[in-house]
Design an enzyme around this catalytic site. Structure first.
Site, PDB file in Angstrom:
ATOM      1  N   GLU A 176      22.567 -10.756  -8.934  1.00  0.00           N
ATOM      2  CA  GLU A 176      23.156 -10.526 -10.341  1.00  0.00           C
ATOM      3  C   GLU A 176      23.193 -11.920 -11.171  1.00  0.00           C
ATOM      4  OE1 GLU A 176      25.526  -6.783 -11.229  1.00  0.00           O
ATOM      5  OE2 GLU A 176      27.119  -8.254 -11.506  1.00  0.00           O
ATOM      6  N   LYS A 224      37.266  -4.529 -13.352  1.00  0.00           N
ATOM      7  CA  LYS A 224      37.846  -5.300 -14.303  1.00  0.00           C
ATOM      8  C   LYS A 224      38.147  -4.672 -15.605  1.00  0.00           C
ATOM      9  CE  LYS A 224      35.783  -9.667 -16.083  1.00  0.00           C
ATOM     10  NZ  LYS A 224      35.009 -10.959 -15.987  1.00  0.00           N
ATOM     11  N   LYS A 244      22.838   1.482 -18.491  1.00  0.00           N
ATOM     12  CA  LYS A 244      24.177   2.117 -18.615  1.00  0.00           C
ATOM     13  C   LYS A 244      24.150   2.883 -19.997  1.00  0.00           C
ATOM     14  CE  LYS A 244      27.179  -1.485 -16.561  1.00  0.00           C
ATOM     15  NZ  LYS A 244      28.283  -2.344 -16.910  1.00  0.00           N
ATOM     16  N   GLU A 257      31.020   4.793 -13.440  1.00  0.00           N
ATOM     17  CA  GLU A 257      31.331   5.268 -12.006  1.00  0.00           C
ATOM     18  C   GLU A 257      32.468   5.488 -11.414  1.00  0.00           C
ATOM     19  OE1 GLU A 257      29.168   3.189 -13.087  1.00  0.00           O
ATOM     20  OE2 GLU A 257      27.410   3.378 -12.025  1.00  0.00           O
ATOM     21  N   GLY A 300      32.850 -10.270 -12.129  1.00  0.00           N
ATOM     22  CA  GLY A 300      33.186  -9.253 -11.111  1.00  0.00           C
ATOM     23  C   GLY A 300      32.578  -9.876  -9.695  1.00  0.00           C
ATOM     24  N   ARG A 301      31.556 -10.442  -9.457  1.00  0.00           N
ATOM     25  CA  ARG A 301      30.980 -10.614  -8.107  1.00  0.00           C
ATOM     26  C   ARG A 301      31.593 -11.824  -7.660  1.00  0.00           C
ATOM     27  NH1 ARG A 301      27.457 -11.173 -12.348  1.00  0.00           N
ATOM     28  NH2 ARG A 301      26.562 -12.960 -13.040  1.00  0.00           N
ATOM     29  N   HIS A 335      14.454  -5.516  16.182  1.00  0.00           N
ATOM     30  CA  HIS A 335      13.645  -4.363  16.497  1.00  0.00           C
ATOM     31  C   HIS A 335      13.043  -3.506  15.249  1.00  0.00           C
ATOM     32  CE1 HIS A 335      14.595  -5.148  20.763  1.00  0.00           C
ATOM     33  NE2 HIS A 335      15.754  -5.470  20.144  1.00  0.00           N
TER      34      HIS A 335
HETATM   35  O1  F6P Z   1      27.042  -3.929 -12.578  1.00  0.00           O
HETATM   36  C1  F6P Z   1      27.422  -4.545 -13.718  1.00  0.00           C
HETATM   37  C2  F6P Z   1      28.970  -4.899 -13.302  1.00  0.00           C
HETATM   38  O2  F6P Z   1      29.469  -5.309 -14.660  1.00  0.00           O
HETATM   39  C3  F6P Z   1      29.375  -5.851 -12.215  1.00  0.00           C
HETATM   40  O3  F6P Z   1      29.280  -7.236 -12.732  1.00  0.00           O
HETATM   41  C4  F6P Z   1      30.558  -5.534 -11.951  1.00  0.00           C
HETATM   42  O4  F6P Z   1      30.884  -6.023 -10.819  1.00  0.00           O
HETATM   43  C5  F6P Z   1      30.610  -4.158 -11.892  1.00  0.00           C
HETATM   44  O5  F6P Z   1      29.596  -3.660 -13.016  1.00  0.00           O
HETATM   45  C6  F6P Z   1      31.822  -3.425 -12.016  1.00  0.00           C
HETATM   46  O6  F6P Z   1      32.543  -3.639 -13.074  1.00  0.00           O
HETATM   47  P1  F6P Z   1      33.993  -3.271 -13.096  1.00  0.00           P
HETATM   48  O7  F6P Z   1      34.865  -4.170 -12.374  1.00  0.00           O
HETATM   49  O8  F6P Z   1      34.378  -3.572 -14.683  1.00  0.00           O
HETATM   50  O9  F6P Z   1      34.233  -1.981 -13.113  1.00  0.00           O
END
Ligand code: F6P
Length: 541
Positions: free
Chosen positions: A353, A206, A504, A212, A267-268, A384
């Site tokens: 979240e 987003k 972060k 990452e 995002g979620r 199990h």
């Molecule tokens: O973990 C925090 C967060 O902002 C989530 O809400 C989101 O889904 C994720 O990082 C990834 O963010 P982006 O889509 O901006 O890379």
């Protein structure tokens, strides 16, 4: 504003809890021969049996009263109307617009957003058809056979969960991989057997700034160019899904190959936006639209069904009953379908979240519990492993069992055995086995206490006919709205996630310290300084 715990319905629930907390499900079923049929509801193709919950008619009335006193229906309507209910970020919350039909009108700041949603969906569909039809080729003219989605959190969990869930409907000639972890192992293991000339990367973020994702995206670029050599190859092998055109361009992806979405999609809550591009490539635009229809079916159900029949309301309120009055702190989600292997992991982000908050919308610290811990894995494996604790442990763990009447892989006797386990588990958890029953079976008095099942362990059972894209959409939306109902009662903002920020920021600072060639001046606590020092002295490079 009256505190939640001072509301008449809350107080009444507290008193009611004191009166009914020890009532056993055996008694409740004995009192009402039709309880199993009566305490059920249906919507958007999903059947919910909530009879195996420790609730009476009075409990349900009081819970609905609590929803009324906390304005859940008004808050729901405000969300659907595009109001800025995400107050800490000044945003509307409109994932429901992502699955609205073409002729719907949903305004944000006076502008109907539905045409834009469908414009992006149409572009995604055209692109998916090109790739699936072998029209979109790699830089060397080879057909694209591998799709690698790079994203994390909401830009990963939804696509990977839904791809696994709908694998039955996917084009098996395409290989789909999902890379999320900044650990290079994730990327390198996922691409090691792929031919770069046949590989398309979808960079899903987003913000397009997530550490990452951007690290993985740059390494994927290097991996591709190690073979294809020419920078121009990036255009045929990288597309982006983002709200940030400037950063996409900076990375070197042509914005013509960018699929956008909007800041009113969290995002979620984004898997049904362009973030679902990898899924659309796998299952095709038609099935993706079916998925959206399922989401929309549940949206309509949530909006229109009366509270007594409203699945998200029922699940939200009953969940709250355990969370706030029985002090249950977790919920196990147990799908009896291998295709739903990633469903609980997906729900962890969606729920935790969203509702992992301790401050109300007014900035007050809550004096009640908010979001539960969500966990689980597909049955029957869990039986199990951890079910022992659910059956005989000291913790109350409400469970959601999810099953389907028809198998997508009908190989007798598998499906009947699978479903027999669903019904057996919920029966055993509810009714258990008394000491008298155990002794009557001839078990010795010494051993008998170990063989007793207390029962009275609550479960929901969600049954659908078949796992289809439409059913999956309805199921996801059911949980989205369940989370909404709970957040609305708790008066928290389910749509921000400030809690992930501090880690972060510190990681960025520490990464710079690790990168430094000189011994850096470490300004952390003595534990963190020692750990960093030990790592620096022993790392491989
Ligand atoms: O973990 C925090 C967060 O902002 C989530 O809400 C989101 O889904 C994720 O990082 C990834 O963010 P982006 O889509 O901006 O890379």
């Amino acid at each position: 504003m009256t505190r939640l715990t001072d509301l008449p319905a809350w107080q009444a629930l507290q008193a009611h809890h004191d009166a009914v907390k020890d009532v056993h499900l055996r008694e409740l079923f004995a009192q009402d021969a039709r309880r199993g049929e009566r305490l059920s509801a249906e919507g958007a193709g999903l059947y919910l049996d909530y009879s195996k919950h420790r609730v009476t008619d009075e409990t349900l009335t009081l819970l609905r009263q609590l929803a009324q006193e906390t304005g859940v229906a008004q808050k729901r309507d405000a969300m659907f109307a595009g109001e800025q209910i995400n107050v800490t970020e000044g945003r509307a919350v409109l994932h429901v617009a992502l699955r609205a039909p073409r002729d719907a009108v949903i305004n944000v700041d006076g502008k109907n957003v539905v045409p834009e949603v469908h414009e992006v969906l149409d572009r995604m569909a055209a692109f998916a058809e090109q790739v699936r039809g072998g029209v979109w080729l790699g830089d060397t003219g080879k057909r694209i056979r591998n799709i690698v989605n790079i994203g994390i959190g909401g830009s990963d969990l939804g696509p990977v969960m839904a791809y696994e869930a709908l694998k039955h409907y996917s084009d098996r000639a395409l290989t789909l991989r999902f890379v999320s972890n900044v650990d290079a192992t994730d990327l390198l293991e996922k691409v090691r057997d792929l031919d770069p000339a046949e590989t398309l990367f979808i960079i899903s973020s987003k913000t397009f700034t997530t550490q990452e994702t951007m690290t993985n995206a740059h390494s994927a670029r290097t991996w591709l160019l190690n073979t294809l050599k020419d920078d121009t190859a990036v255009a045929r092998h990288f597309v982006a899904v983002s709200t940030n055109a400037a950063e996409v361009q900076k990375f070197g992806i042509d914005t013509a190959n960018m699929f956008g979405f909007w800041d009113w999609v969290g995002g979620r809550y984004s898997m049904d936006s362009a973030i679902g591009l990898s899924l659309m490539l796998a299952v095709g635009p038609q099935q993706f639209r079916e998925l959206l229809s399922g989401f929309h079916d549940m949206d309509e159900h949530f909006r229109n069904a009366p509270p007594e029949q409203n699945l998200p309301m029922l699940m939200g309120l009953i969940g709250l009953w355990y969370n706030n009055f029985f002090d249950a702190c977790s919920v196990a989600v147990l799908p009896y379908d291998q295709y739903l292997a990633y469903f609980s992991a997906y729900l962890q982000q969606l729920d935790m979240e969203s509702n992992g908050k301790h401050v109300t919308l007014d900035g007050e610290t809550v004096d009640y519990q908010t979001g539960p811990i969500i966990w689980g894995q597909p049955g029957t494996n869990g039986q199990h492993a951890f079910y022992q604790l659910i059956h005989q442990g000291t913790k109350l763990i409400p469970c959601d069992f999810i099953g389907f009447c028809q198998s997508l892989n009908p190989l007798p006797p598998h499906h009947d055995l699978l479903m027999a386990n669903v019904f057996a588990q919920t029966e055993a958890l509810a009714f258990g086995k008394t000491l008298e029953q155990v002794l009557a079976e001839g078990v010795t008095p010494e051993l008998a206490p170990h063989r007793v099942f207390e029962g009275n362990r609550p479960t929901s059972t969600i049954l659908a006919d078949k796992l289809t894209p439409r059913t999956l959409g309805a199921l996801i939306a059911l949980y989205e709205h369940k989370v909404f109902v709970q957040g609305a009662v708790w008066n928290i903002n389910s749509f921000d996630q400030w809690g992930v920020e501090l880690g972060k920021v510190l990681a960025k600072k520490i990464a710079a310290e690790l990168d430094s060639q000189d011994e850096p001046q470490l300004s952390h606590d003595s534990s963190t300084n020692t750990l960093i020092g030990r790592y620096r002295s022993r790392r491989t490079s």
